[in-house]
Design a protein around this motif. Structure first.
Motif, PDB file in Angstrom:
ATOM      1  N   GLN A   1      56.612 -15.139   8.121  1.00  0.00           N
ATOM      2  CA  GLN A   1      55.193 -14.765   8.032  1.00  0.00           C
ATOM      3  C   GLN A   1      54.740 -13.917   9.222  1.00  0.00           C
ATOM      4  O   GLN A   1      53.871 -14.314   9.992  1.00  0.00           O
ATOM      5  CB  GLN A   1      54.345 -16.035   7.940  1.00  0.00           C
ATOM      6  N   VAL A   2      55.372 -12.773   9.308  1.00  0.00           N
ATOM      7  CA  VAL A   2      55.146 -11.937  10.504  1.00  0.00           C
ATOM      8  C   VAL A   2      53.866 -11.107  10.433  1.00  0.00           C
ATOM      9  O   VAL A   2      53.552 -10.362  11.353  1.00  0.00           O
ATOM     10  CB  VAL A   2      56.356 -10.989  10.757  1.00  0.00           C
ATOM     11  N   TRP A   3      53.128 -11.218   9.292  1.00  0.00           N
ATOM     12  CA  TRP A   3      51.902 -10.435   9.185  1.00  0.00           C
ATOM     13  C   TRP A   3      50.892 -10.885  10.238  1.00  0.00           C
ATOM     14  O   TRP A   3      50.965 -11.994  10.751  1.00  0.00           O
ATOM     15  CB  TRP A   3      51.315 -10.533   7.772  1.00  0.00           C
ATOM     16  N   GLY A   4      49.966  -9.965  10.485  1.00  0.00           N
ATOM     17  CA  GLY A   4      49.040 -10.190  11.614  1.00  0.00           C
ATOM     18  C   GLY A   4      49.458  -9.187  12.668  1.00  0.00           C
ATOM     19  O   GLY A   4      49.167  -7.997  12.554  1.00  0.00           O
ATOM     20  N   PRO A   5      50.263  -9.648  13.641  1.00  0.00           N
ATOM     21  CA  PRO A   5      50.683  -8.707  14.692  1.00  0.00           C
ATOM     22  C   PRO A   5      51.533  -7.543  14.148  1.00  0.00           C
ATOM     23  O   PRO A   5      51.391  -6.416  14.601  1.00  0.00           O
ATOM     24  CB  PRO A   5      51.521  -9.588  15.617  1.00  0.00           C
ATOM     25  N   ILE A   6      52.396  -7.820  13.185  1.00  0.00           N
ATOM     26  CA  ILE A   6      53.231  -6.729  12.649  1.00  0.00           C
ATOM     27  C   ILE A   6      52.407  -5.916  11.649  1.00  0.00           C
ATOM     28  O   ILE A   6      51.830  -6.461  10.699  1.00  0.00           O
ATOM     29  CB  ILE A   6      54.513  -7.291  11.947  1.00  0.00           C
ATOM     30  N   LYS A   7      52.356  -4.605  11.893  1.00  0.00           N
ATOM     31  CA  LYS A   7      51.517  -3.748  11.045  1.00  0.00           C
ATOM     32  C   LYS A   7      52.354  -2.787  10.186  1.00  0.00           C
ATOM     33  O   LYS A   7      51.849  -2.256   9.214  1.00  0.00           O
ATOM     34  CB  LYS A   7      50.575  -2.905  11.925  1.00  0.00           C
ATOM     35  N   TYR A   8      53.587  -2.537  10.612  1.00  0.00           N
ATOM     36  CA  TYR A   8      54.384  -1.511   9.909  1.00  0.00           C
ATOM     37  C   TYR A   8      55.767  -2.037   9.541  1.00  0.00           C
ATOM     38  O   TYR A   8      56.391  -2.774  10.329  1.00  0.00           O
ATOM     39  CB  TYR A   8      54.576  -0.269  10.795  1.00  0.00           C
ATOM     40  N   TYR A   9      56.219  -1.642   8.363  1.00  0.00           N
ATOM     41  CA  TYR A   9      57.593  -1.941   7.942  1.00  0.00           C
ATOM     42  C   TYR A   9      58.212  -0.641   7.427  1.00  0.00           C
ATOM     43  O   TYR A   9      57.642   0.020   6.560  1.00  0.00           O
ATOM     44  CB  TYR A   9      57.605  -3.009   6.837  1.00  0.00           C
ATOM     45  N   TYR A  10      59.335  -0.274   8.009  1.00  0.00           N
ATOM     46  CA  TYR A  10      60.039   0.948   7.593  1.00  0.00           C
ATOM     47  C   TYR A  10      61.341   0.513   6.911  1.00  0.00           C
ATOM     48  O   TYR A  10      62.169  -0.169   7.530  1.00  0.00           O
ATOM     49  CB  TYR A  10      60.366   1.819   8.811  1.00  0.00           C
ATOM     50  N   ASP A  11      61.487   0.918   5.654  1.00  0.00           N
ATOM     51  CA  ASP A  11      62.640   0.466   4.855  1.00  0.00           C
ATOM     52  C   ASP A  11      63.849   1.354   5.174  1.00  0.00           C
ATOM     53  O   ASP A  11      64.297   2.141   4.345  1.00  0.00           O
ATOM     54  CB  ASP A  11      62.247   0.581   3.371  1.00  0.00           C
ATOM     55  N   ILE A  12      64.378   1.231   6.379  1.00  0.00           N
ATOM     56  CA  ILE A  12      65.413   2.178   6.810  1.00  0.00           C
ATOM     57  C   ILE A  12      66.823   1.796   6.334  1.00  0.00           C
ATOM     58  O   ILE A  12      67.758   2.549   6.527  1.00  0.00           O
ATOM     59  CB  ILE A  12      65.425   2.359   8.357  1.00  0.00           C
ATOM     60  N   ARG A  13      66.987   0.625   5.741  1.00  0.00           N
ATOM     61  CA  ARG A  13      68.296   0.182   5.219  1.00  0.00           C
ATOM     62  C   ARG A  13      69.398   0.433   6.242  1.00  0.00           C
ATOM     63  O   ARG A  13      70.386   1.114   5.965  1.00  0.00           O
ATOM     64  CB  ARG A  13      68.632   0.916   3.922  1.00  0.00           C
ATOM     65  N   ALA A  14      69.183  -0.114   7.424  1.00  0.00           N
ATOM     66  CA  ALA A  14      70.091   0.208   8.524  1.00  0.00           C
ATOM     67  C   ALA A  14      71.476  -0.404   8.335  1.00  0.00           C
ATOM     68  O   ALA A  14      72.488   0.218   8.653  1.00  0.00           O
ATOM     69  CB  ALA A  14      69.487  -0.251   9.843  1.00  0.00           C
ATOM     70  N   TRP A  15      71.543  -1.619   7.854  1.00  0.00           N
ATOM     71  CA  TRP A  15      72.830  -2.247   7.522  1.00  0.00           C
ATOM     72  C   TRP A  15      72.580  -3.467   6.639  1.00  0.00           C
ATOM     73  O   TRP A  15      71.422  -3.866   6.446  1.00  0.00           O
ATOM     74  CB  TRP A  15      73.642  -2.612   8.771  1.00  0.00           C
ATOM     75  N   PHE A  16      73.648  -3.998   6.068  1.00  0.00           N
ATOM     76  CA  PHE A  16      73.556  -5.166   5.169  1.00  0.00           C
ATOM     77  C   PHE A  16      74.459  -6.264   5.744  1.00  0.00           C
ATOM     78  O   PHE A  16      75.603  -6.399   5.331  1.00  0.00           O
ATOM     79  CB  PHE A  16      74.053  -4.812   3.759  1.00  0.00           C
ATOM     80  N   PRO A  17      73.970  -7.033   6.697  1.00  0.00           N
ATOM     81  CA  PRO A  17      74.859  -8.037   7.314  1.00  0.00           C
ATOM     82  C   PRO A  17      75.130  -9.196   6.349  1.00  0.00           C
ATOM     83  O   PRO A  17      74.251  -9.605   5.601  1.00  0.00           O
ATOM     84  CB  PRO A  17      74.028  -8.538   8.497  1.00  0.00           C
ATOM     85  N   LYS A  18      76.351  -9.671   6.377  1.00  0.00           N
ATOM     86  CA  LYS A  18      76.696 -10.741   5.427  1.00  0.00           C
ATOM     87  C   LYS A  18      76.841 -12.098   6.125  1.00  0.00           C
ATOM     88  O   LYS A  18      77.302 -12.168   7.266  1.00  0.00           O
ATOM     89  CB  LYS A  18      78.036 -10.419   4.748  1.00  0.00           C
TER      90      LYS A  18
END
Ligand code: PCA
Length: 328
Positions: free
Chosen positions: A217-234
């Protein structure tokens, strides 16, 4: 002569059958340590795996899952299973790079951009990792990726310079290196502590999945999310090989069958959860944004630098994975 040998061997085998049967009827209980919380889709899948094993083996094997680092903390789980302190465990592969550098292929930024790519990488990694884990007395059961890793921030990120001085949450050695490359200060936090750290203003940015943002529940302080698909850790689920070998052969077969099913189910739910989670973030007022193309380009370059460093530490096995990954 050959024939005689066979007969003798059969006689020995037959004389051992009652012993095997006696072993088979003694139910086994495995403790399985996980570092992630119960509500996580990874843990739900793991609990389903445990139920499947119990049902398919008619309780010849019961798998007791202990989530949330309650038995061992996430970074200790591989060693605990290796030492036979617990029979099985679940841990994130990128957390095992010190012992298994090859597992680090999971967090090389911008190599894997889709679930299909992630599956291709896993198919190439698996046989090599299987051999390396066997040398440590471990046996792979299955692996499931976290959804693609996106970038969260309390303020807009427009240039690489915007990371300077930001406190970036990291979750292992590889993410620490990424934070360093970006010029951010790493703040290492287990997943369960992310929510409070964000709400208390101890973290300005992080790279993790949309699912993890929702769970914390990071909403509040976090305002932006960038869907950069940097990696898919397993996450890897694995067992102590001695514990596995001690199971009756029919039970072993059922465990592996349930593991295959868990892998398929887990990949599907990871993808479904990923979509839902991005929408949930947006519904809580987090802006889904794109990075400027120049910054995207810079991040790509950083990913290449990271992969060069990684190939240097891993050596020829790295090419055994990436040559076919890129060229076939
Ligand atoms: N969630 C875990 C690992 C990767 C992910 O998406 C975490 O943030 O610790």
């Amino acid at each position: 002569m050959k024939h005689l040998w066979k007969t003798a061997l059969c006689a020995v085998m037959v004389s051992h059958v009652p012993a095997l049967q006696a072993q088979a009827s003694a139910p086994a209980v495995w403790k399985l340590a996980s570092g992630y919380r119960t509500e996580s889709f990874q843990t739900e899948n793991l609990l389903q795996f445990a139920r499947d094993v119990e049902a398919a083996t008619r309780q010849q094997l019961r798998v007791e899952v202990s989530p949330n680092g309650s038995l061992f903390k996430l970074p200790e789980i591989r060693q605990a299973v290796e030492d036979g302190k617990v029979e099985a465990g679940e841990a994130i592969m990128t957390g095992m790079v010190q012992a298994l550098p090859l597992a680090g292929a999971d967090a090389i930024p911008f190599v894997v951009g889709s679930y299909q790519d992630a599956m291709r990488l896993w198919q190439l990694q698996r046989p090599v990792l299987e051999r390396q884990l066997a040398q440590r007395g471990l046996r792979i059961l299955y692996a499931v990726p976290w959804p693609p890793q996106g970038l969260y921030a309390t303020r807009p990120i427009k240039t690489a310079g915007d990371f300077k001085g930001l406190r970036m949450r990291t979750y292992n050695q590889t993410t620490v290196r990424i934070a360093e490359m970006l010029g951010a200060s790493p703040v290492d936090l287990p997943m369960a502590d992310v929510g409070p750290a964000i709400q208390d203003g101890r973290v300005d940015t992080m790279i993790t999945s949309a699912v993890t943002g929702v769970e914390n529940q990071v909403w509040g302080p976090i305002k932006y999310y960038y869907d950069i698909r940097a990696w898919f850790p397993k996450n890897l689920v694995f067992a102590n090989a001695r514990s596995f070998d001690a199971l009756a052969p029919a039970v072993q077969v059922q465990v592996l069958k349930a593991a295959t099913a868990a892998e398929q189910r887990g990949w599907a739910s990871s993808e479904a959860e990923a979509r839902k989670a991005v929408q949930t973030l947006q519904s809580h007022g987090i802006k889904l944004d794109r990075l400027p193309s120049e910054l995207e380009y810079e991040l790509q370059r950083m990913g290449e630098r990271f992969s060069r460093e990684w190939v240097r530490t891993v050596g020829h096995e790295a090419s055994a994975i990436f040559v076919p990954y890129y060229f076939h």
